[in-house]
Design a protein around this motif. Structure first.
Motif, PDB file in Angstrom:
ATOM      1  N   VAL A  64     -14.986 -25.774  41.325  1.00 23.02           N
ATOM      2  CA  VAL A  64     -14.243 -26.212  40.242  1.00 23.02           C
ATOM      3  C   VAL A  64     -12.758 -26.534  40.560  1.00 23.02           C
ATOM      4  O   VAL A  64     -12.167 -25.722  41.353  1.00 23.02           O
ATOM      5  CB  VAL A  64     -14.037 -24.843  39.408  1.00 23.02           C
ATOM      6  N   SER A  65     -12.439 -27.709  40.207  1.00 25.49           N
ATOM      7  CA  SER A  65     -11.041 -28.326  40.461  1.00 25.49           C
ATOM      8  C   SER A  65     -10.724 -29.228  39.359  1.00 25.49           C
ATOM      9  O   SER A  65     -11.418 -29.438  38.277  1.00 25.49           O
ATOM     10  CB  SER A  65     -11.213 -28.959  41.793  1.00 25.49           C
ATOM     11  N   SER A  66      -9.407 -29.492  39.523  1.00 26.36           N
ATOM     12  CA  SER A  66      -8.875 -30.200  38.342  1.00 26.36           C
ATOM     13  C   SER A  66      -7.860 -31.085  38.961  1.00 26.36           C
ATOM     14  O   SER A  66      -7.536 -31.065  40.007  1.00 26.36           O
ATOM     15  CB  SER A  66      -7.921 -29.503  37.250  1.00 26.36           C
ATOM     16  N   ALA A  67      -7.703 -32.433  38.143  1.00 23.97           N
ATOM     17  CA  ALA A  67      -6.863 -33.541  38.744  1.00 23.97           C
ATOM     18  C   ALA A  67      -6.572 -34.317  37.441  1.00 23.97           C
ATOM     19  O   ALA A  67      -7.167 -34.213  36.404  1.00 23.97           O
ATOM     20  CB  ALA A  67      -7.623 -34.556  39.495  1.00 23.97           C
ATOM     21  N   GLY A  68      -5.361 -35.032  37.369  1.00 25.74           N
ATOM     22  CA  GLY A  68      -4.842 -35.720  36.276  1.00 25.74           C
ATOM     23  C   GLY A  68      -4.946 -37.332  36.588  1.00 25.74           C
ATOM     24  O   GLY A  68      -4.823 -37.575  37.720  1.00 25.74           O
ATOM     25  N   ILE A  69      -4.869 -37.990  35.357  1.00 33.77           N
ATOM     26  CA  ILE A  69      -4.942 -39.440  35.557  1.00 33.77           C
ATOM     27  C   ILE A  69      -3.456 -39.967  35.524  1.00 33.77           C
ATOM     28  O   ILE A  69      -3.303 -41.080  35.879  1.00 33.77           O
ATOM     29  CB  ILE A  69      -5.583 -40.132  34.379  1.00 33.77           C
ATOM     30  N   ALA A  70      -2.527 -39.247  35.403  1.00 30.81           N
ATOM     31  CA  ALA A  70      -1.215 -39.636  35.553  1.00 30.81           C
ATOM     32  C   ALA A  70      -0.323 -38.547  36.154  1.00 30.81           C
ATOM     33  O   ALA A  70       0.838 -38.104  35.683  1.00 30.81           O
ATOM     34  CB  ALA A  70      -0.509 -40.085  34.277  1.00 30.81           C
ATOM     35  N   ALA A  71      -0.844 -37.892  37.140  1.00 29.11           N
ATOM     36  CA  ALA A  71      -0.016 -36.690  37.910  1.00 29.11           C
ATOM     37  C   ALA A  71       0.896 -37.162  38.858  1.00 29.11           C
ATOM     38  O   ALA A  71       0.904 -38.213  39.448  1.00 29.11           O
ATOM     39  CB  ALA A  71      -1.260 -35.914  38.903  1.00 29.11           C
ATOM     40  N   ASP A  72       1.878 -35.999  39.079  1.00 26.70           N
ATOM     41  CA  ASP A  72       2.961 -36.117  39.948  1.00 26.70           C
ATOM     42  C   ASP A  72       2.294 -35.107  40.847  1.00 26.70           C
ATOM     43  O   ASP A  72       2.548 -34.046  40.755  1.00 26.70           O
ATOM     44  CB  ASP A  72       4.216 -35.654  39.242  1.00 26.70           C
ATOM     45  N   PRO A  73       1.913 -35.704  42.059  1.00 27.95           N
ATOM     46  CA  PRO A  73       1.454 -34.764  43.067  1.00 27.95           C
ATOM     47  C   PRO A  73       2.237 -33.786  43.536  1.00 27.95           C
ATOM     48  O   PRO A  73       3.505 -33.935  43.760  1.00 27.95           O
ATOM     49  CB  PRO A  73       0.797 -35.928  44.180  1.00 27.95           C
ATOM     50  N   ASP A  74       1.659 -32.610  43.618  1.00 27.19           N
ATOM     51  CA  ASP A  74       2.424 -31.290  44.290  1.00 27.19           C
ATOM     52  C   ASP A  74       3.362 -30.723  43.224  1.00 27.19           C
ATOM     53  O   ASP A  74       3.647 -29.651  43.486  1.00 27.19           O
ATOM     54  CB  ASP A  74       3.124 -31.624  45.533  1.00 27.19           C
ATOM     55  N   SER A  75       3.234 -31.337  41.981  1.00 21.38           N
ATOM     56  CA  SER A  75       4.007 -30.480  40.962  1.00 21.38           C
ATOM     57  C   SER A  75       3.397 -29.108  40.621  1.00 21.38           C
ATOM     58  O   SER A  75       2.010 -29.076  40.418  1.00 21.38           O
ATOM     59  CB  SER A  75       4.120 -31.209  39.750  1.00 21.38           C
ATOM     60  N   PRO A  76       4.081 -28.113  40.353  1.00 17.56           N
ATOM     61  CA  PRO A  76       3.270 -26.731  39.892  1.00 17.56           C
ATOM     62  C   PRO A  76       2.548 -26.712  38.628  1.00 17.56           C
ATOM     63  O   PRO A  76       2.960 -27.598  37.758  1.00 17.56           O
ATOM     64  CB  PRO A  76       4.440 -25.687  40.167  1.00 17.56           C
ATOM     65  N   ALA A  77       1.857 -25.805  38.368  1.00 21.04           N
ATOM     66  CA  ALA A  77       1.400 -25.583  36.947  1.00 21.04           C
ATOM     67  C   ALA A  77       2.593 -25.162  36.092  1.00 21.04           C
ATOM     68  O   ALA A  77       3.425 -24.699  36.511  1.00 21.04           O
ATOM     69  CB  ALA A  77       0.410 -24.383  36.907  1.00 21.04           C
TER      70      ALA A  77
END
Length: 82
Positions: free
Chosen positions: A28-41
């Protein structure tokens, strides 16, 4: 969208449910379509969980075609994410 709120929360909850039921072998994993990589939850997402440490190691990831190609199923948080 940024992989810091809803999707990491959903990821953590699904991982917990699978573990509680003794179900193994599912990644199970997640990713975003407009993510700022390495930002914490987000703090709000961490506070929602009974065990906030479930998201302590989370770092945002941008969705990539290779992730989608490798997945058996992809769940989106809104219809616009499809």
């Amino acid at each position: 969208t940024g992989n810091t709120c809803r999707s990491p929360l959903a990821e953590a909850v699904l991982k917990r449910v699978l573990a509680e039921k003794g179900i193994e072998g599912i990644k199970v994993s997640s990713a975003g379509i407009a993510a700022d990589p390495d930002s914490p939850a987000s703090e709000g997402s961490r506070m929602v969980l009974k065990k906030p440490e479930d998201l302590s190691a989370h770092r945002a990831r941008q969705v990539e075609q290779s992730m989608l190609a490798a997945a058996d199923i992809v769940l989106t948080m809104t219809a616009k994410h499809k």
